[in-house]
Design an enzyme around this catalytic site. Structure first.
Site, PDB file in Angstrom:
ATOM      1  N   GLU A  61     -26.943 -78.754 -68.382  1.00  0.00           N
ATOM      2  CA  GLU A  61     -27.382 -80.028 -68.972  1.00  0.00           C
ATOM      3  C   GLU A  61     -26.753 -80.259 -70.349  1.00  0.00           C
ATOM      4  O   GLU A  61     -27.452 -80.380 -71.362  1.00  0.00           O
ATOM      5  CB  GLU A  61     -28.904 -80.078 -69.073  1.00  0.00           C
ATOM      6  CG  GLU A  61     -29.589 -80.189 -67.732  1.00  0.00           C
ATOM      7  CD  GLU A  61     -31.096 -80.414 -67.845  1.00  0.00           C
ATOM      8  OE1 GLU A  61     -31.673 -80.223 -68.938  1.00  0.00           O
ATOM      9  OE2 GLU A  61     -31.696 -80.805 -66.829  1.00  0.00           O
TER      10      GLU A  61
ATOM     11  N   GLU B 137     -32.010 -79.502 -59.959  1.00  0.00           N
ATOM     12  CA  GLU B 137     -33.365 -79.212 -60.444  1.00  0.00           C
ATOM     13  C   GLU B 137     -34.267 -80.395 -60.165  1.00  0.00           C
ATOM     14  O   GLU B 137     -33.868 -81.542 -60.353  1.00  0.00           O
ATOM     15  CB  GLU B 137     -33.393 -79.015 -61.967  1.00  0.00           C
ATOM     16  CG  GLU B 137     -32.634 -77.849 -62.511  1.00  0.00           C
ATOM     17  CD  GLU B 137     -32.730 -77.790 -64.040  1.00  0.00           C
ATOM     18  OE1 GLU B 137     -33.651 -78.406 -64.625  1.00  0.00           O
ATOM     19  OE2 GLU B 137     -31.866 -77.154 -64.642  1.00  0.00           O
TER      20      GLU B 137
HETATM   21  C1  GAL Z   1     -34.186 -78.832 -67.609  1.00  0.00           C
HETATM   22  C2  GAL Z   1     -33.459 -77.523 -67.862  1.00  0.00           C
HETATM   23  C3  GAL Z   1     -34.182 -76.351 -67.241  1.00  0.00           C
HETATM   24  C4  GAL Z   1     -35.638 -76.429 -67.515  1.00  0.00           C
HETATM   25  C5  GAL Z   1     -36.176 -77.745 -67.011  1.00  0.00           C
HETATM   26  C6  GAL Z   1     -37.661 -77.925 -67.194  1.00  0.00           C
HETATM   27  O1  GAL Z   1     -33.879 -79.749 -68.600  1.00  0.00           O
HETATM   28  O2  GAL Z   1     -32.151 -77.575 -67.364  1.00  0.00           O
HETATM   29  O3  GAL Z   1     -33.628 -75.167 -67.756  1.00  0.00           O
HETATM   30  O4  GAL Z   1     -35.855 -76.303 -68.892  1.00  0.00           O
HETATM   31  O5  GAL Z   1     -35.544 -78.777 -67.696  1.00  0.00           O
HETATM   32  O6  GAL Z   1     -38.078 -79.180 -66.729  1.00  0.00           O
END
Ligand code: GAL
Length: 689
Positions: free
Chosen positions: A163, A322
């Site tokens: 990110e 994610e």
């Molecule tokens: C994203 C990040 C992850 C985790 C996640 C939590 O921004 O890439 O590592 O922190 O958020 O929602």
């Protein structure tokens, strides 16, 4: 800066001896746990149907505990265990978060905010992309990782950093300043061209030399930054991080040319930090992180964002890197997901073209800042509803894979809703007609309004092929340069059906206003001329806070003062207001014929509900037939030459019944009986045709 062609699409291949499957898994942080837990993890992964995990994203301090001292043993062991169990690894470059020894030795790698404050270590992403020192260390780690894992049979892809720009989007340090100066020189060639672009014949801002360019540092509360500079600083900041990514990528790719690479984007309706459409040119396959918006827009915002990712991927398969099984930990109030939403959300991304469904994260942390972020294995453990849902989803994905979903693509819609990162950036400036209006909300409102009328639109970045659709929407696309204005003209002239709204075609790419009446660059196409804007609000007693239209809808926040319309135009709707407003009877929605095509111009903000109720008449006037569907259901189709899958989602809070053709392969809070799908709220069925 921009490239003209995308890197060739490459998708991670299955482990030797395995069939291609829909990838399913999540971020895995084994370094947070004692090794005994790893075997248990693998047992549960196997039970859930997990076939891929992303590893080592934040492991730099464990892999290189001291400068030049590497410890790969633990990582080798866990990758080996995973691979032997048939679970592939999406391996991180591990460069997202530098270790303490590095930032203590070289505090000059830390980024600075607009006041010059240092962003200290203590969380993550505390590095600046323009630091030559940080670059050297990060690229060195990429090289070590690639050399160490180049022959590892279980590593199927690279996950470069994490990110980018989530925390370090803007850096105002001297390194950033020098890089910004070079960027301006590359873009403009001469300082005079920068002066012209930024309109510096104003407030004594003229510069004599590139060395006089500084980043948009603090200028005092209530003051206004030069808009051209600010817009370019946003472009530069996206480019600076992209250049860093490209360098990391190239080191990895040189040593492991056979492994596809990606970096996880953060595309969401309001997530406009980096120009992800531009970044999409630089990855082998697109991947995205998406977190749900609690409340009534949950499903629609997700579908919209996923459609935009599909647009960025140019309809190639993409990877959902994610999302969450339930609550996140980073909002002021972290709402849980409702029953059914875990499965439904994943299937919605899948419907929109994802061929990989992954979560943050596999096992919920018991310590650290993310201990309250839900995961595939929650604190409660295996005996939990979330884990049962995770297993159900794993089985669903396996079945859909076997039934041929891989190889299908999101079917092209009849409607393209255009999205433009740079228009968003320009409308964020603080000296505009109103601070209530930004670009991003309008495309979302149109996507939802079309959905309310039974049409699932495609969200298409402005560089994409929106002009190949039957109808296209330009929703507050504030910046239209010469080339895009010409595209709009050609599209409609050749028969395209165009919807355009207020705040479209106002400025060119430098944010210089197109003169002669708004929307200056496409006035001829849409057949209206606007002399003034009428923003609305309730921050002063008696201020104009809304305008009624004679079609029963209501405008808020913004209206155009349309002073004349072309002879070829027809007014579809007018404002109905008290005389003192000066708006009574003024055109609000105007249809026009241009060449072989037709346009509808919506000169005010109607919001999702107003647009939804105005759409049938607007579509009628332009010759776009709306289907007779039930807007409470969203239908999304994935197709190939020989297969078709229809996903039906209940967008409403009621049980909805619709006719369907076929038997469901997968159903969650839904079923099919006698040719009818019965869907509860948050319900979904997937039908193969
Ligand atoms: C994203 C990040 C992850 C985790 C996640 C939590 O921004 O890439 O590592 O922190 O958020 O929602």
């Amino acid at each position: 800066m921009m490239k003209n062609t995308h890197r060739a699409f490459r998708w991670p291949q299955p482990l030797e001896g395995q069939q291609a499957r829909i990838w399913y898994g999540g971020d895995y942080n084994p370094d947070q746990w004692p090794e005994e837990v790893w075997d248990e993890d693998i047992r549960l992964m196997t039970k859930a149907g997990v076939n891929v995990v992303s590893v080592a994203i934040f492991s730099w301090a464990k892999i290189e505990p001291q400068e030049g001292v590497y410890d790969f043993d633990w990582l080798d062991r866990v990758i080996d265990k995973l691979g032997k169990a048939g679970i592939a690894v999406d391996l991180a470059s591990a460069t997202a978060s530098p270790p303490m020894w590095l930032t203590q030795k070289y505090p000059e790698v830390l980024w600075r905010d607009e006041y010059g404050h240092v962003c200290w270590p203590g969380a993550r992403e505390h590095w600046r992309p323009t630091s030559p020192i940080f670059r050297e260390y990060a690229l060195n780690l990429c090289r070590k990782m690639a050399e160490h894992y180049k022959d590892n049979p279980y590593v199927i892809a690279w996950h470069v950093s994490n990110e980018y720009g989530c925390h370090n989007r803007f850096d105002y340090s001297d390194d950033a300043m020098h890089a910004f100066q070079r960027w301006c020189e590359e873009r403009y060639g001469t300082i005079d061209a920068v002066n012209e672009a930024w309109g510096t014949a104003f407030w004594a801002q003229r510069m004599n030399d590139f060395s006089e360019i500084i980043p948009p540092r603090f200028i005092g509360e209530g003051n206004f930054m030069n808009p051209g500079k600010l817009l370019d600083f946003k472009r530069f900041s996206s480019d600076a991080l992209k250049a860093f990514y490209v360098d990391e990528r190239d080191v990895l790719a040189e040593i492991t040319p056979d492994r596809p690479l990606t970096t996880n984007f953060m595309v969401s309706a309001g997530g406009t930090g980096l120009d992800y459409d531009d970044w999409g040119y630089e990855v082998d396959f697109v991947s995205n992180d998406h977190y749900f918006t609690p409340g009534e827009s949950h499903f629609d915002e997700l579908a919209y964002s996923a459609s935009l990712v599909d647009g960025i991927a140019r309809k190639n398969p993409w990877w959902l890197m994610e999302h969450s099984t339930g609550a996140v930990n980073w909002r002021p109030i972290n709402y849980r997901k409702e029953p059914g939403q875990l499965v439904r959300d994943s299937l919605a991304h899948l419907a929109m073209g994802a061929d990989a469904i992954c979560y943050f994260q596999w096992r919920q942390s018991k310590a650290g800042a993310e201990k309250y972020h839900t995961a595939m294995v929650p604190h409660a453990g295996e005996d939990s509803q979330d884990f049962r849902d995770v297993c159900e989803l794993g089985a669903d994905l396996a079945l859909l894979g076997e039934q041929g979903l891989l190889g299908t693509r999101l079917a092209q819609s009849r409607v393209a809703v255009v999205f433009d990162y740079e228009s968003q950036w320009a409308t964020e400036h603080t000296a505009t007609p109103t601070q209530q209006v930004r670009h991003w909300t309008e495309p979302l409102a149109w996507f939802r309004a079309f959905a309310d009328n039974g049409v699932t639109a495609d969200v298409v970045p402005i560089r994409g092929d929106w002009d190949s659709y039957e109808a296209a929407v330009l929703p507050s696309v504030y910046l239209l340069d010469e080339a895009n204005s010409q595209r709009v003209r050609d599209y409609v002239a050749k028969g395209g059906k165009l919807f355009a709204t207020y705040y479209t075609g106002i400025s060119d790419e430098r944010d210089h206003i197109w003169l002669g009446g708004y929307p200056g660059s496409i006035r001829d196409v849409v057949g209206v001329r606007i002399e003034e804007f009428a923003p609305m609000g309730d921050d002063f007693p008696g201020a104009l806070d809304h305008l009624d239209l004679d079609n029963g809808t209501v405008a808020h926040d913004f209206a155009d003062v349309i002073t004349s319309t072309a002879d070829s135009a027809t007014v579809l709707s007018r404002f109905k207001a008290e005389p003192w407003t000066g708006m009574d009877g003024a055109p609000a929605i105007v249809a026009n014929r241009y060449g072989e095509g037709a346009t509808v111009y919506v000169g005010c903000r109607l919001g999702r509900d107003g647009l939804a109720s105005a759409l049938p008449a607007m579509c009628g006037s332009i010759g776009f037939d709306l289907p007779q569907g039930d807007g409470r259901i969203m239908r999304i189709e994935r197709v190939s030459d020989d297969a078709g899958f229809e996903f039906l989602f209940n967008r409403s809070r009621e049980r909805v019944t619709v006719e369907v053709d076929g038997e469901p392969l997968v159903a969650s809070l839904g079923r099919v009986e006698d040719g009818r799908a019965v869907l509860d709220p948050n319900g979904v069925v997937v039908i193969k045709r």
